[in-house]
Design a protein around this motif. Structure first.
Motif, mmCIF file in Angstrom:
data_model
loop_
_atom_site.group_PDB
_atom_site.id
_atom_site.type_symbol
_atom_site.label_atom_id
_atom_site.label_comp_id
_atom_site.label_asym_id
_atom_site.label_seq_id
_atom_site.Cartn_x
_atom_site.Cartn_y
_atom_site.Cartn_z
ATOM 1 N N PHE A 86 5.070 4.696 -6.259
ATOM 2 C CA PHE A 86 5.021 3.643 -5.257
ATOM 3 C C PHE A 86 5.877 2.494 -5.762
ATOM 4 C CE2 PHE A 86 0.645 5.570 -4.989
ATOM 5 C CZ PHE A 86 0.962 6.405 -3.929
ATOM 6 N N GLY A 87 6.925 2.171 -5.023
ATOM 7 C CA GLY A 87 7.868 1.139 -5.440
ATOM 8 C C GLY A 87 7.534 -0.218 -4.866
ATOM 9 N N VAL A 88 7.595 -1.224 -5.724
ATOM 10 C CA VAL A 88 7.351 -2.607 -5.311
ATOM 11 C C VAL A 88 8.615 -3.419 -5.564
ATOM 12 C CG1 VAL A 88 5.975 -4.689 -5.681
ATOM 13 C CG2 VAL A 88 4.899 -2.425 -5.893
ATOM 14 N N PRO A 89 9.265 -3.894 -4.506
ATOM 15 C CA PRO A 89 10.424 -4.756 -4.688
ATOM 16 C C PRO A 89 9.994 -6.119 -5.221
ATOM 17 C CG PRO A 89 10.326 -3.854 -2.442
ATOM 18 C CD PRO A 89 9.015 -3.585 -3.090
ATOM 19 N N VAL A 90 10.567 -6.515 -6.338
ATOM 20 C CA VAL A 90 10.237 -7.790 -6.960
ATOM 21 C C VAL A 90 11.293 -8.812 -6.564
ATOM 22 C CG1 VAL A 90 9.940 -8.994 -9.169
ATOM 23 C CG2 VAL A 90 9.027 -6.676 -8.865
ATOM 24 N N SER A 100 16.278 -5.563 -3.599
ATOM 25 C CA SER A 100 15.353 -4.612 -4.212
ATOM 26 C C SER A 100 14.722 -3.717 -3.159
ATOM 27 C CB SER A 100 14.261 -5.361 -4.967
ATOM 28 O OG SER A 100 14.823 -6.271 -5.875
ATOM 29 N N LEU A 101 14.292 -4.311 -2.051
ATOM 30 C CA LEU A 101 13.694 -3.535 -0.971
ATOM 31 C C LEU A 101 14.649 -2.453 -0.484
ATOM 32 C CD1 LEU A 101 11.518 -2.994 1.191
ATOM 33 C CD2 LEU A 101 12.649 -4.741 2.592
ATOM 34 N N ILE A 111 13.818 13.026 -2.666
ATOM 35 C CA ILE A 111 13.265 12.235 -3.779
ATOM 36 C C ILE A 111 12.527 11.043 -3.172
ATOM 37 C CG2 ILE A 111 13.735 11.015 -5.951
ATOM 38 C CD1 ILE A 111 14.577 13.931 -6.061
ATOM 39 N N PRO A 112 11.274 11.255 -2.742
ATOM 40 C CA PRO A 112 10.565 10.173 -2.064
ATOM 41 C C PRO A 112 10.006 9.117 -3.009
ATOM 42 C CG PRO A 112 9.153 12.091 -2.217
ATOM 43 C CD PRO A 112 10.497 12.493 -2.780
ATOM 44 N N VAL A 113 10.048 7.890 -2.546
ATOM 45 C CA VAL A 113 9.361 6.767 -3.178
ATOM 46 C C VAL A 113 8.623 6.047 -2.059
ATOM 47 C CG1 VAL A 113 9.609 4.548 -4.354
ATOM 48 C CG2 VAL A 113 11.058 6.460 -5.023
ATOM 49 N N GLY A 114 7.318 5.909 -2.206
ATOM 50 C CA GLY A 114 6.563 5.119 -1.239
ATOM 51 C C GLY A 114 6.893 3.662 -1.482
ATOM 52 N N THR A 115 7.503 3.008 -0.514
ATOM 53 C CA THR A 115 7.991 1.645 -0.713
ATOM 54 C C THR A 115 7.064 0.652 -0.035
ATOM 55 O OG1 THR A 115 10.224 2.542 -0.720
ATOM 56 C CG2 THR A 115 10.012 0.162 -0.509
ATOM 57 N N LEU A 116 6.663 -0.357 -0.778
ATOM 58 C CA LEU A 116 5.754 -1.375 -0.289
ATOM 59 C C LEU A 116 6.504 -2.673 -0.010
ATOM 60 C CD1 LEU A 116 2.760 -0.379 -0.192
ATOM 61 C CD2 LEU A 116 4.040 0.778 -1.950
ATOM 62 N N ALA A 117 5.780 -3.682 0.395
ATOM 63 C CA ALA A 117 6.364 -4.980 0.727
ATOM 64 C C ALA A 117 6.913 -5.676 -0.515
ATOM 65 C CB ALA A 117 5.311 -5.873 1.387
ATOM 66 N N ILE A 118 7.781 -6.616 -0.283
ATOM 67 C CA ILE A 118 8.343 -7.427 -1.359
ATOM 68 C C ILE A 118 7.245 -8.313 -1.950
ATOM 69 C CG2 ILE A 118 9.967 -9.291 -1.911
ATOM 70 C CD1 ILE A 118 11.693 -8.241 0.467
ATOM 71 N N GLU A 120 4.070 -9.946 -4.329
ATOM 72 C CA GLU A 120 2.670 -9.752 -4.701
ATOM 73 C C GLU A 120 1.888 -8.938 -3.673
ATOM 74 O OE1 GLU A 120 -1.024 -12.622 -5.761
ATOM 75 O OE2 GLU A 120 0.914 -13.163 -6.625
ATOM 76 N N ALA A 121 2.149 -9.141 -2.378
ATOM 77 C CA ALA A 121 1.461 -8.347 -1.357
ATOM 78 C C ALA A 121 1.774 -6.859 -1.538
ATOM 79 C CB ALA A 121 1.866 -8.803 0.045
ATOM 80 N N GLY A 122 3.013 -6.557 -1.860
ATOM 81 C CA GLY A 122 3.386 -5.171 -2.111
ATOM 82 C C GLY A 122 2.713 -4.606 -3.343
ATOM 83 N N ALA A 123 2.581 -5.429 -4.389
ATOM 84 C CA ALA A 123 1.919 -4.984 -5.617
ATOM 85 C C ALA A 123 0.446 -4.681 -5.355
ATOM 86 C CB ALA A 123 2.081 -6.023 -6.718
ATOM 87 N N VAL A 124 -0.228 -5.560 -4.621
ATOM 88 C CA VAL A 124 -1.641 -5.327 -4.280
ATOM 89 C C VAL A 124 -1.766 -4.053 -3.442
ATOM 90 C CG1 VAL A 124 -3.599 -6.202 -2.932
ATOM 91 C CG2 VAL A 124 -2.349 -7.725 -4.493
ATOM 92 N N ASN A 125 -0.923 -3.919 -2.428
ATOM 93 C CA ASN A 125 -1.010 -2.739 -1.568
ATOM 94 C C ASN A 125 -0.653 -1.456 -2.313
ATOM 95 O OD1 ASN A 125 -2.041 -3.966 0.678
ATOM 96 N ND2 ASN A 125 -0.053 -4.327 1.621
ATOM 97 N N ALA A 126 0.247 -1.536 -3.273
ATOM 98 C CA ALA A 126 0.558 -0.353 -4.082
ATOM 99 C C ALA A 126 -0.669 0.081 -4.874
ATOM 100 C CB ALA A 126 1.727 -0.642 -5.019
ATOM 101 N N ALA A 127 -1.391 -0.887 -5.430
ATOM 102 C CA ALA A 127 -2.617 -0.565 -6.162
ATOM 103 C C ALA A 127 -3.661 0.021 -5.218
ATOM 104 C CB ALA A 127 -3.160 -1.796 -6.874
ATOM 105 N N LEU A 128 -3.814 -0.563 -4.038
ATOM 106 C CA LEU A 128 -4.774 -0.034 -3.072
ATOM 107 C C LEU A 128 -4.394 1.369 -2.616
ATOM 108 C CD1 LEU A 128 -5.470 -3.272 -1.013
ATOM 109 C CD2 LEU A 128 -7.095 -2.041 -2.498
#
Length: 168
Positions: A86-90, A100-101, A111-118, A120-128
């Protein structure tokens, strides 16, 4: 809680922890065993390859990879392991994380990467998201995730607007 890490949280540099720490805190809140470390796609490519190729054998079930700028870390990890990444753009450059996004989300077919939001919100959602994946085989964790979501729902249902801000 398992003692061996189930989730890897990696970032391209120590400065990325200001964003990626949100993922770590969420994993801690749920009692999910994790490891967090710096693995740079550009400065430590051999370490990146070793980390990715050993991830599955070490018991990692998901990898959350945060990177800024060119953001090759999530994609290169995904290229070397079948463990979901799960990728998080910083937000690390003057482009506010858009570079980054686009780098993370534009992976080639196969070669899939689940991409989250840019950020802290993306980091939280990646953990969830990682927690949800783990919950498919851990009913107790699934129950905690459902309770966490129900608590968020209660917060929203309890919100009210001042009479002045309501359009009539």
């Amino acid at each position: 809680m398992a003692t061996s890490p189930l989730v890897g949280v990696v970032m391209g540099s120590k400065s990325d922890y200001s964003c990626m720490g949100a993922a770590v805190r969420m994993l801690q809140e749920f009692g999910v065993a994790y490891e967090a470390r710096v693995v740079s796609a550009h400065r430590t490519p051999d370490l990146l390859f070793q980390y990715a190729t050993e991830a599955r054998g070490r018991g990692l079930r998901c990898i959350i990879a945060g990177a800024g700028g060119a953001a090759h870390l999530p994609g290169m990890l995904a290229a070397k392991t079948i463990v979901p990444v799960f990728g998080v753009p910083v937000n690390a450059t003057s482009l506010n994380g858009m570079d980054s996004l686009l780098s993370i989300v534009q992976m080639p077919k196969g070669i899939p990467v689940g991409t989250l939001a840019i950020g802290e919100a993306g980091a939280v959602n990646a953990a969830l998201l990682a927690i949800a994946v783990l919950a498919t085989t851990d009913p107790a964790l699934g129950d905690r995730l459902e309770q966490w979501r129900a608590a968020r729902e209660k917060v929203v249902l309890a919100e009210t607007l001042d009479d002045e801000s309501v359009t009539k």
